[in-house]
Design a protein around this motif. Structure first.
Motif, short mmCIF file in Angstrom:
data_model
loop_
_atom_site.label_atom_id
_atom_site.label_comp_id
_atom_site.label_asym_id
_atom_site.label_seq_id
_atom_site.Cartn_x
_atom_site.Cartn_y
_atom_site.Cartn_z
N ASP A 53 13.52 10.48 -4.34
CA ASP A 53 13.24 9.93 -5.69
C ASP A 53 14.47 8.98 -5.87
OD1 ASP A 53 11.84 10.74 -7.99
OD2 ASP A 53 14.02 11.01 -8.95
N ALA A 54 15.54 9.06 -5.22
CA ALA A 54 16.61 8.00 -5.35
C ALA A 54 16.65 6.96 -4.76
CB ALA A 54 18.09 8.68 -4.90
N PHE A 55 16.21 6.85 -3.41
CA PHE A 55 16.27 5.81 -2.49
C PHE A 55 14.86 5.30 -2.44
CE2 PHE A 55 19.67 8.79 -0.45
CZ PHE A 55 20.58 8.08 -1.46
N ARG A 56 13.86 5.46 -3.26
CA ARG A 56 12.44 5.19 -2.86
C ARG A 56 12.39 3.71 -2.33
NH1 ARG A 56 12.40 6.75 -7.94
NH2 ARG A 56 11.79 5.33 -9.62
N GLN A 104 0.71 -1.16 0.00
CA GLN A 104 0.01 0.31 -0.04
C GLN A 104 0.84 1.14 0.00
OE1 GLN A 104 -2.58 -0.32 3.31
NE2 GLN A 104 -3.81 -1.93 2.64
N VAL A 105 1.81 1.21 0.56
CA VAL A 105 2.68 2.38 0.99
C VAL A 105 3.67 2.58 -0.42
CG1 VAL A 105 4.91 3.47 1.88
CG2 VAL A 105 3.26 2.00 3.44
N LEU A 106 4.04 1.43 -1.12
CA LEU A 106 4.72 1.52 -2.55
C LEU A 106 3.71 2.29 -3.37
CD1 LEU A 106 6.50 -1.82 -2.69
CD2 LEU A 106 7.39 0.36 -3.11
N ASP A 107 2.38 1.93 -3.35
CA ASP A 107 1.22 2.53 -4.21
C ASP A 107 1.06 4.09 -3.99
OD1 ASP A 107 1.07 -0.09 -5.31
OD2 ASP A 107 -0.83 -0.37 -4.11
N ARG A 108 1.29 4.28 -2.71
CA ARG A 108 1.32 5.68 -2.39
C ARG A 108 2.39 6.52 -2.67
NH1 ARG A 108 0.95 6.73 3.84
NH2 ARG A 108 1.84 8.55 3.07
N ILE A 109 3.57 5.74 -2.89
CA ILE A 109 4.85 6.50 -3.45
C ILE A 109 4.51 6.71 -4.63
CG2 ILE A 109 7.07 5.82 -3.95
CD1 ILE A 109 7.34 4.21 -1.65
N GLU A 110 4.12 6.03 -5.72
CA GLU A 110 4.21 6.31 -6.90
C GLU A 110 3.06 7.41 -7.30
OE1 GLU A 110 6.04 5.09 -9.16
OE2 GLU A 110 5.20 6.37 -10.36
N VAL A 124 18.07 1.86 1.60
CA VAL A 124 18.68 3.19 2.59
C VAL A 124 17.33 3.86 3.12
CG1 VAL A 124 19.26 5.74 2.33
CG2 VAL A 124 20.45 3.85 0.97
N VAL A 125 17.15 3.40 4.40
CA VAL A 125 15.92 3.79 5.15
C VAL A 125 15.60 4.82 6.03
CG1 VAL A 125 15.52 1.02 4.99
CG2 VAL A 125 16.67 2.05 7.02
N THR A 126 16.56 5.66 6.02
CA THR A 126 16.59 6.88 6.81
C THR A 126 17.83 7.71 6.67
OG1 THR A 126 15.92 7.72 9.09
CG2 THR A 126 17.54 5.95 9.13
N GLY A 127 17.38 8.93 6.75
CA GLY A 127 18.49 9.91 6.34
C GLY A 127 18.37 11.29 7.21
N ASP A 128 19.36 11.99 6.96
CA ASP A 128 19.44 13.50 7.46
C ASP A 128 20.28 14.39 6.90
OD1 ASP A 128 19.22 15.29 9.71
OD2 ASP A 128 21.46 14.86 9.95
N THR A 129 19.94 15.75 6.59
CA THR A 129 20.62 16.58 5.80
C THR A 129 21.02 17.75 6.70
OG1 THR A 129 19.23 15.95 3.89
CG2 THR A 129 20.98 17.80 3.53
N LYS A 130 22.27 18.30 6.71
CA LYS A 130 22.39 19.61 7.41
C LYS A 130 23.64 20.40 6.37
CE LYS A 130 21.29 18.87 11.73
NZ LYS A 130 20.66 17.42 11.41
N ALA A 150 23.42 10.84 -5.11
CA ALA A 150 22.11 9.94 -4.80
C ALA A 150 21.99 9.19 -5.62
CB ALA A 150 21.16 10.89 -4.51
N GLY A 151 22.15 9.36 -6.91
CA GLY A 151 21.90 8.28 -7.98
C GLY A 151 22.90 7.17 -7.63
N SER A 152 24.04 7.51 -7.48
CA SER A 152 25.14 6.32 -7.35
C SER A 152 24.83 5.75 -6.14
CB SER A 152 26.47 7.34 -7.16
OG SER A 152 26.90 7.75 -8.42
N MET A 153 24.38 6.57 -5.17
CA MET A 153 23.98 5.56 -3.99
C MET A 153 23.07 4.43 -4.16
SD MET A 153 24.38 8.54 -1.05
CE MET A 153 24.31 7.59 0.26
N ARG A 154 22.07 5.09 -4.84
CA ARG A 154 20.87 4.01 -5.18
C ARG A 154 21.28 2.84 -5.99
NH1 ARG A 154 18.17 7.29 -9.52
NH2 ARG A 154 19.92 6.43 -10.53
N ASP A 155 22.19 3.14 -7.02
CA ASP A 155 22.66 1.89 -7.77
C ASP A 155 23.50 1.11 -6.94
OD1 ASP A 155 21.50 3.17 -10.00
OD2 ASP A 155 23.38 4.00 -10.88
#
Lengths: 370, 370
Positions: free
Chosen positions: A56-59, A15-21, B158-164, B144-149
């Protein structure tokens, strides 16, 4: 080894994946070509950056809820399994030392609190240091000592770490990243998306102490005020609340962007309205005065030891009593409620009897607060 | 919530605690008053910093083994339990983009590999970004794209993150911290302290590619060489090795400080000698030539996709075959053995027939390699 893999998506995750899209299609675009301080302020620009670049990258269905900690199933090779929470925060606060704390206890408490408000029991921390060449070893020793004390107070252990050094001028003394692992009991599933009309909204104490302390510690304002950071570990406070009140929907610690940002996250994630009463929100006089001089509403000023709770409206008094039973919640207050409308908006009843919209913070009036 | 706590020390942990106390008494003092680049180089100064400041502050039986990842029991509220591995690394590589990769895939692979060499199955990553004001959004998107790949290739999320964000001049474009959580099967317990005389030492491929690539990418040497970073995820390679060879004692990825540092860690942690043969160590001609111009022994140059394995001597051929069966281990080699003496020292038989001691790296000839 081969059976220890990321588990396939459950029905809920699908369900979450569908929401993502669906969300992807209405995701904001990043207009700027370069990173600005506002992208790190926790307000509108930070949300846009995260949604446009990182989501967008890590979805994936574990990241997408954007709660303070991710809920992760872990399955061992011999049928062992558990659910853990994982969270991370980097700390770049300036100055490194300030009334009430320093970057070290801030880095421990910040991550402990992200686990606690997810309903997890904080257990283990990692610590990654980026040091500037020339940084005084005595300062590092003091920071490590504060981390030790904060970890002991929160009942967590620092179990792994890393140290990097960059050339003079390529950092600002010391940056610290902590990641935290906590244990999640089955059935605990807090999240701002679960707020519903009729719920009550509480804060656990006076807001804005940390942010105002940092701004004053920089000496940019020529005022002195008797205020210090509220940095503190919230796990015990949360455990008491969850033990006493079955109808807790969501908890958040009000750091960058302050309480106003949390209220907006509730309104947007749950597709509800949020209505708060200015007079009900506890703010110390010193903080109110300094915030006025800084030209910022205390609602946007970071705390590091305060949480916002969304609870079933019928259990609001119970929740208030549970918070007040702990020293860190002694000045807790019910500040508002979740409403059916206006969808996605936060409204405040002002002291002067009017109402206005409380939007996400734009720009970065309080840089490097944590 | 209250029964989800850090578990009490087991007998094995108590032994470690006793060792801590003994080690404390012979711990080195930090002589410098300020942090130097050498404190981040992974050699002697880094070891001293960690032992003098961080071990002293955070001492606990989970941290003390100083392996690449900590082994952590997690117990849920309903009797669920599992053992997870946790590790962290900050990445400050300069330049951010280089032949064969960039800071993004490096940050994913580095943490994936720390989990893999602990015998854990990498599952989840956190990502913490510290960005410099003015950093190009296009570069961040590419990272970010390279991290995804890289995450997809390694089978992690990648399930959680933070940006400063810090002000212009207070960072160097982009620093990334990743922490990683993996699942540990019962019975897996790798560690350099378990090396014993008669064990064989292997490397999984040619060494030094990453470090030389970074130095050349900086353009400080006016040479060009056809070399690129070996950054790669090692989890599959490790799974193959562990599946085929029961007598694997320890695995380490040879990053900062290179293979020489790992060999020293083996010798010191296990109170054994290590003897390697220079001619047996695979080094590409381009890497050997560039290292010579840099005035550094390739043994000290970082890899980001190579591991050192200590295995039962009788299973060395089996281990070599298992490594070579994977593309990332195609050029694996047996480079030496664990000896009873000299205690704590690494000796190398040189190409010219002599022997010399290989000590921990002093100073920092290769700054900000990862």
């Amino acid at each position: 080894m081969t059976n220890q893999r990321v588990l396939p998506a459950t029905g809920r995750e699908q369900q979450v994946l569908d929401r993502i899209e669906r969300a992807r299609r209405r995701r904001p675009k990043l207009r700027e070509e370069r990173i600005t301080m506002a992208h790190g302020a926790g307000g509108k620009a930070t949300h846009t950056l995260i949604e446009a670049i990182f989501l967008d990258a890590f979805r994936n269905p574990l990241l997408e809820p954007l709660e303070d900690a991710a809920r992760l199933p872990v399955q061992g090779g011999t049928g062992e399994r558990a659910t853990v929470a994982l969270t991370t925060d980097s700390f770049v606060v300036s100055p490194l030392f300030f009334p009430g704390g320093n970057i070290g206890d801030l880095a421990v408490n910040g991550t402990v609190n992200d686990l606690a408000v997810a309903g997890a029991t904080p257990m283990y921390l990692s610590a990654g240091f980026i040091l500037e060449e020339g940084f005084p070893v005595a300062d590092l020793t003091r920071i490590a000592g504060s981390m030790r004390d904060a970890a002991a107070a929160a009942g967590v252990a620092v179990v792994t770490g890393d140290t990097k050094v960059v050339e003079k001028g390529k950092a600002d003394g010391c940056y610290i990243n902590t990641a935290g692992v906590g244990a999640l009991a089955a059935g605990v599933n807090l999240g701002v998306a679960q707020a519903r009309p009729g719920d009550a909204i509480l804060v656990s104490g006076p807001i804005g102490d940390h942010g105002v302390t940092i701004m004053l510690a920089r000496g940019e304002l020529d005022i002195e005020a008797d205020v210090e950071s509220d940095t503190a570990p919230l796990a015990e406070l949360v455990a008491g609340l969850l033990g006493a009140v079955p109808g807790v929907r969501a908890l958040r610690d009000a750091t960058r962007g302050g309480v106003a940002t949390i209220l907006n996250e509730i309104a947007k994630a749950a597709d509800v309205g949020v209505l708060v009463t200015e007079d009900a929100i506890p703010v110390r006089d010193e903080v109110r005065g300094a915030a006025e001089l800084l030209g910022i509403d205390p609602l946007y000023v970071a705390c590091e030891g305060r949480l916002v709770a969304v609870v079933d409206g019928g259990q609001a008094a119970q929740a208030l009593a549970a918070l007040r039973a702990h020293p860190l919640g002694a000045q807790a207050a019910i500040i508002g409620e979740v409403t059916a409308e206006p969808l996605g908006l936060v409204t405040i009843k002002t002291t002067f009897g009017g109402t206005r919209i409380v939007d996400l913070l734009v720009g970065d009036p309080l840089p490097r607060i944590c």
